[in-house]
Design a protein around this motif. Sequence first.
Motif, PDB file in Angstrom:
ATOM      1  N   ARG A   1       1.006  -0.522  -5.393  1.00 47.77           N
ATOM      2  CA  ARG A   1       0.364  -1.947  -5.492  1.00 47.77           C
ATOM      3  C   ARG A   1       1.100  -2.805  -6.451  1.00 47.77           C
TER       4      ARG A   1
ATOM      5  N   TYR B   1       1.535   4.745   1.380  1.00 49.44           N
ATOM      6  CA  TYR B   1       0.888   3.684   1.113  1.00 49.44           C
ATOM      7  C   TYR B   1       1.506   2.555   1.842  1.00 49.44           C
TER       8      TYR B   1
ATOM      9  N   GLU C   1      -5.252  -5.605   2.304  1.00 55.76           N
ATOM     10  CA  GLU C   1      -5.841  -4.479   1.783  1.00 55.76           C
ATOM     11  C   GLU C   1      -4.422  -3.230   1.425  1.00 55.76           C
ATOM     12  N   LEU C   2      -4.492  -2.310   0.565  1.00 48.36           N
ATOM     13  CA  LEU C   2      -3.459  -1.469   0.208  1.00 48.36           C
ATOM     14  C   LEU C   2      -4.142  -0.115   0.944  1.00 48.36           C
TER      15      LEU C   2
ATOM     16  N   CYS D   1       0.731  -1.889   3.220  1.00 51.70           N
ATOM     17  CA  CYS D   1      -0.001  -2.838   2.968  1.00 51.70           C
ATOM     18  C   CYS D   1       0.689  -4.223   3.897  1.00 51.70           C
TER      19      CYS D   1
END
Length: 184
Positions: A19, A160, A41-42, A162
């Motif tokens: 993030r 992850y 949105e992550l 994004c």
Amino acid sequence: MTPRAATTDSATRMREMARIGFENAESAFALLADRAIEMRELVTQSPDAARPVDAAWDSGVLFQLEGGLDAYVALLFRAAQRDALVERMMGESPKTLGELAVESALTEVANILASHVASGIADALGERLLPSVPMLLPTDAAGQLEVFLRENADGAAPRYSCELACADGEIGALLVLAPAPASA
């Protein structure tokens, strides 16, 4: 602390690092694109989830992060978004510029954004973190990324991702962070 709790703590820490790094890249991307860019949105993909990245992300650049956090970061672009970004930055259409100039511009943008991901994470950790030499994925980037990460990333750790994009979606990129085996 149980092994499961340690794994959860590691995944929570890695999500927070993703993030922070992605937010840092967001501001750099806005400057490069000369447009307001928003971090969407992550997304966390669990290790047991099917992992294919949407094939629409057809070009990109991959880096290994080395230092305080061993991981891979990739920036993927859809063709229309890539072309709009290149034209905005270079002042000419990608067809006029030619393939090598487009690849060069894409690599430079990715290098700047990956450096901002690394810098944000490094600042949060208080440690040095540097991106490697870029690995260009000029076609089938989603497929090439999946193969690379399957062979090199920590298969037991979440990934992850994004999307960074302007409000109308004309310019955008997908950031992906995957821990290397040493980071798990």
